[in-house]
Scaffold this motif. Structure first.
Motif, short mmCIF file in Angstrom:
data_model
loop_
_atom_site.label_atom_id
_atom_site.label_comp_id
_atom_site.label_asym_id
_atom_site.label_seq_id
_atom_site.Cartn_x
_atom_site.Cartn_y
_atom_site.Cartn_z
N PHE A 8 5.27 -4.71 0.82
CA PHE A 8 3.98 -4.82 0.15
C PHE A 8 3.51 -3.48 -0.40
O PHE A 8 2.96 -3.41 -1.50
N LEU A 9 3.75 -2.40 0.35
CA LEU A 9 3.37 -1.08 -0.12
C LEU A 9 4.12 -0.71 -1.40
O LEU A 9 3.52 -0.29 -2.40
N HIS A 11 5.76 -2.73 -3.45
CA HIS A 11 5.47 -3.68 -4.52
C HIS A 11 4.13 -3.37 -5.20
O HIS A 11 4.04 -3.35 -6.43
N TRP A 12 3.10 -3.11 -4.43
CA TRP A 12 1.80 -2.81 -5.01
C TRP A 12 1.77 -1.44 -5.67
O TRP A 12 1.06 -1.24 -6.66
N MET A 13 2.54 -0.50 -5.16
CA MET A 13 2.66 0.80 -5.85
C MET A 13 3.28 0.60 -7.22
O MET A 13 2.85 1.20 -8.21
N ILE A 15 3.22 -2.17 -9.04
CA ILE A 15 2.27 -2.88 -9.91
C ILE A 15 1.20 -1.93 -10.45
O ILE A 15 0.93 -1.89 -11.65
N ILE A 16 0.62 -1.13 -9.58
CA ILE A 16 -0.47 -0.24 -9.99
C ILE A 16 0.06 0.88 -10.89
O ILE A 16 -0.52 1.16 -11.95
N LEU A 63 6.20 -9.01 -12.72
CA LEU A 63 5.13 -9.60 -11.90
C LEU A 63 5.56 -10.93 -11.30
O LEU A 63 5.10 -11.31 -10.23
N SER A 113 11.42 -3.04 -4.19
CA SER A 113 10.59 -4.01 -3.46
C SER A 113 11.31 -5.34 -3.29
O SER A 113 11.19 -5.99 -2.26
#
Length: 119
Positions: A8-9, A11-13, A15-16, A63, A113
């Motif tokens: 999750f860390l 993956h969200w890094m 995305i952002i 995404l 990820s």
């Protein structure tokens, strides 16, 4: 459990970071490109603009499918490097990587990820 948190860390890094990169390129670089096209200063910016679409499309694909989209972003970044090295003069090597790395890094993060998710 630890792999899931790391997934999750990462993956969200991805995305952002990818979103910031896309917003930067769309606002700063493309506004400059569009103004040069409007004032008929340089038509050479059009191929560069079209090549930016590959990693941008890769971001939106990632995404839903992180591995495929991440690889598309990496490929788009590499295409940008090759293109800028071919058309550029001496000393363009650093600039080529400055334009490409912001797409390659989130692409690698998306790919990583997906690897963490499957493990």
């Amino acid at each position: 459990m630890k792999n899931q948190k790391l997934y999750f860390l990462v993956h969200w890094m991805a995305i952002i970071l990818g979103l910031f990169v896309i917003l930067f390129f769309l606002t700063i670089i493309e506004s400059t490109a569009l103004s040069s096209l409007i004032f008929d200063e340089k038509w050479g910016v059009l191929p560069f603009t079209l090549m930016l679409l590959v990693p941008i499309v890769g971001y939106f694909v990632s995404l839903q499918r992180p591995k495929s989209g991440g690889l598309c972003m990496i490929l788009g970044g590499m295409i940008l490097v090759v293109y800028l090295l071919i058309i550029g003069s001496e000393g363009v090597g650093r600039m080529a990587f400055v334009f490409a790395l912001p797409f390659i890094i989130p692409g690698l993060l998306f790919w990583l990820s997906q690897k963490l998710k499957t493990n």
